[in-house]
Design an enzyme around this catalytic site. Sequence first.
Site, PDB file in Angstrom:
ATOM      1  N   GLU A   1       0.906  -1.156  -0.048  1.00  0.00           N
ATOM      2  CA  GLU A   1       0.033  -0.065   0.069  1.00  0.00           C
ATOM      3  C   GLU A   1       0.777   1.389   0.032  1.00  0.00           C
ATOM      4  OE1 GLU A   1      -2.203  -2.084   3.780  1.00  0.00           O
ATOM      5  OE2 GLU A   1      -1.644  -0.074   3.841  1.00  0.00           O
TER       6      GLU A   1
ATOM      7  N   CYS B   1       3.308   8.211   1.465  1.00  0.00           N
ATOM      8  CA  CYS B   1       3.566   7.122   2.147  1.00  0.00           C
ATOM      9  C   CYS B   1       3.832   5.977   1.457  1.00  0.00           C
ATOM     10  CB  CYS B   1       2.864   7.024   3.409  1.00  0.00           C
ATOM     11  SG  CYS B   1       3.443   5.840   4.522  1.00  0.00           S
TER      12      CYS B   1
ATOM     13  N   CYS C   1       6.282  -7.706   7.067  1.00  0.00           N
ATOM     14  CA  CYS C   1       7.332  -7.032   7.853  1.00  0.00           C
ATOM     15  C   CYS C   1       7.816  -8.247   8.846  1.00  0.00           C
ATOM     16  CB  CYS C   1       6.864  -6.010   8.663  1.00  0.00           C
ATOM     17  SG  CYS C   1       8.702  -5.154   9.413  1.00  0.00           S
TER      18      CYS C   1
ATOM     19  N   CYS D   1       6.281  -5.731  15.558  1.00  0.00           N
ATOM     20  CA  CYS D   1       5.997  -4.927  16.556  1.00  0.00           C
ATOM     21  C   CYS D   1       4.413  -5.111  16.827  1.00  0.00           C
ATOM     22  CB  CYS D   1       5.872  -3.391  16.024  1.00  0.00           C
ATOM     23  SG  CYS D   1       7.567  -2.869  15.617  1.00  0.00           S
TER      24      CYS D   1
ATOM     25  N   CYS E   1       1.389  -3.388  15.314  1.00  0.00           N
ATOM     26  CA  CYS E   1       1.203  -2.916  13.800  1.00  0.00           C
ATOM     27  C   CYS E   1       0.625  -3.804  12.999  1.00  0.00           C
ATOM     28  CB  CYS E   1       2.800  -2.799  13.392  1.00  0.00           C
ATOM     29  SG  CYS E   1       2.985  -2.401  11.898  1.00  0.00           S
TER      30      CYS E   1
ATOM     31  N   CYS F   1      -0.439   1.882   8.632  1.00  0.00           N
ATOM     32  CA  CYS F   1       0.549   0.973   7.591  1.00  0.00           C
ATOM     33  C   CYS F   1      -0.188  -0.363   8.029  1.00  0.00           C
ATOM     34  CB  CYS F   1       1.866   0.926   7.752  1.00  0.00           C
ATOM     35  SG  CYS F   1       2.610   0.351   9.305  1.00  0.00           S
TER      36      CYS F   1
HETATM   37  N1  SAH Z   1       9.061  -0.146   9.793  1.00  0.00           N
HETATM   38  C1  SAH Z   1       9.426   1.282   9.814  1.00  0.00           C
HETATM   39  C2  SAH Z   1       8.762   1.854   8.732  1.00  0.00           C
HETATM   40  C3  SAH Z   1       7.377   1.933   8.742  1.00  0.00           C
HETATM   41  S1  SAH Z   1       6.856   3.344   9.261  1.00  0.00           S
HETATM   42  C4  SAH Z   1       9.138   1.751  11.171  1.00  0.00           C
HETATM   43  O1  SAH Z   1       8.387   1.118  12.020  1.00  0.00           O
HETATM   44  O2  SAH Z   1       9.560   3.012  11.339  1.00  0.00           O
HETATM   45  C5  SAH Z   1       5.304   3.133  10.040  1.00  0.00           C
HETATM   46  C6  SAH Z   1       4.979   3.949  11.202  1.00  0.00           C
HETATM   47  O3  SAH Z   1       3.570   3.769  11.623  1.00  0.00           O
HETATM   48  C7  SAH Z   1       5.586   3.342  12.554  1.00  0.00           C
HETATM   49  O4  SAH Z   1       6.478   4.342  13.125  1.00  0.00           O
HETATM   50  C8  SAH Z   1       4.798   2.624  13.058  1.00  0.00           C
HETATM   51  O5  SAH Z   1       5.241   2.480  14.502  1.00  0.00           O
HETATM   52  C9  SAH Z   1       3.723   3.371  12.801  1.00  0.00           C
HETATM   53  N2  SAH Z   1       2.398   2.513  13.178  1.00  0.00           N
HETATM   54  C10 SAH Z   1       2.164   1.123  13.077  1.00  0.00           C
HETATM   55  N3  SAH Z   1       0.916   0.792  13.290  1.00  0.00           N
HETATM   56  C11 SAH Z   1       0.238   1.864  13.794  1.00  0.00           C
HETATM   57  C12 SAH Z   1      -0.948   1.962  14.258  1.00  0.00           C
HETATM   58  N4  SAH Z   1      -1.963   0.971  14.418  1.00  0.00           N
HETATM   59  N5  SAH Z   1      -1.325   3.183  14.403  1.00  0.00           N
HETATM   60  C13 SAH Z   1      -0.286   4.218  14.481  1.00  0.00           C
HETATM   61  N6  SAH Z   1       0.921   4.191  13.990  1.00  0.00           N
HETATM   62  C14 SAH Z   1       1.132   3.096  13.700  1.00  0.00           C
HETATM   63 FE1  SF4 Z   2       7.422  -3.565  10.801  1.00  0.00          FE
HETATM   64 FE2  SF4 Z   2       5.308  -2.163  11.721  1.00  0.00          FE
HETATM   65 FE3  SF4 Z   2       7.501  -2.523  13.325  1.00  0.00          FE
HETATM   66 FE4  SF4 Z   2       7.623  -0.882  11.153  1.00  0.00          FE
HETATM   67  S1  SF4 Z   2       6.138  -0.876  13.070  1.00  0.00           S
HETATM   68  S2  SF4 Z   2       9.063  -2.577  11.810  1.00  0.00           S
HETATM   69  S3  SF4 Z   2       6.525  -1.773   9.691  1.00  0.00           S
HETATM   70  S4  SF4 Z   2       6.103  -4.034  12.172  1.00  0.00           S
END
Ligand code: SAH
Ligand code: SF4
Length: 369
Positions: free
Chosen positions: A93, A114, A121, A125, A128, A353
């Site tokens: 996406e 974005c 991934c 996390c 996420c 994301c």
């Molecule tokens: N993997 C990298 C790049 C992806 S950035 C990283 O984690 O930095 C995607 C961003 O969206 C990250 O800061 C992540 O922590 C945040 N994110 C993921 N899930 C989310 C959610 N449910 N609500 C808000 N932010 C979220």
């Molecule tokens: Fe991967 Fe989501 Fe963690 Fe970023 S925030 S490293 S996309 S699992």
Amino acid sequence: MSALPDIRNTGPEALRTHFQEWRQPAYRVEQLLHWLYARRAASWDEMSNLPRALRGQLAAAYALTLPQALRIQGADDTTRKFLWRLTDGSLVESVLIPANPALYGDRSDRHTLCISTQVGCAYGCRFCASGLDGWKRNLQAHEILGQVLAVERWNSERTDGGRIEAPRLINNIVVMGMGEPMANYAQVMDALRTLNAPWGGGIGARKITLSTSGVVPGIRKLAEDPLQFRLAISLHGATDEVRDQIMPVNRKHPLADLTAACRHYVERKGKMITLEYILIAGVNADPAQAVPLATLAQELHAKVNLIPYNRVEGLPWERPAESDCHAFAEALRSRGVTATLRLEKGHDIDAACGQLRLRTERELSLPQV
Ligand code: SAH
Ligand code: SF4
């Protein structure tokens, strides 16, 4: 996926060499680059000023693909989400965000895109959606930069039937979609270099931000790169205790290592970094946690971007009340830290994301790739 290399993975030098071998005049390379990056071509047939025989030679040597839009959600002046299907059926996406909401009465045509760097991934996390089904594969450079070109092609088609070179829609890139860019470093950097190059996307390096969850070797490598891309760290916790709870990456690269790498980056580049901090109720949003966060931000001369958590179906986390978000921001500001709080409406259309892909895969029961 086609066995041929995609032409957008091939830089101008290699194209020049190839064209010399084919006894083509040098200006043909410039014409080709114009088709690839200014006109965002999706087929060889479009390249009307290239001789048919040359187009045939190119088609025999290279693939030419752009991501196909499977779903587009949202409207003008709001966040708009694109779900792409790649040539192997994988889904990724991109999110298009207007720079200047109509709020100020001044309709801006500048947008941030974005973009995603991996299918899924591996970092997992806990909050996420991108990591929920694990990691499938890395994107190639052309699939990363292709997201920008495909959105701009979509825009030029709806505004002028794709006939003319519509002015650039996207002037800002954030690498904050699905995937961990530092885990696909070489392809991500190739894509960003092409998006930045004058013969390519022509987007200023300072308008391109990479976000990492804290992959220390990647931060150190980026510190040595001559291009001035911006760096954001997905911190989400200012103590090991909190980060360990929600981000497995912290066990490999704990805060002390992450902070040292950030300090090195800031000193080497002379540039400010941003600390991203999602506010999750009951996890990291207590004002007491603003204290170590403020210390860290000051030590790194970093600004803090606060983002209230977007709910993900199937996960237990919640965003705090709006008043709690404001209180957290104030706790940082009262300690002299620059903090922004984005109370965006993006969650209405699954803007966080990985969410749209996940939902689509489940709804359509697409074969998992
Ligand atoms: N993997 C990298 C790049 C992806 S950035 C990283 O984690 O930095 C995607 C961003 O969206 C990250 O800061 C992540 O922590 C945040 N994110 C993921 N899930 C989310 C959610 N449910 N609500 C808000 N932010 C979220
Ligand atoms: Fe991967 Fe989501 Fe963690 Fe970023 S925030 S490293 S996309 S699992």
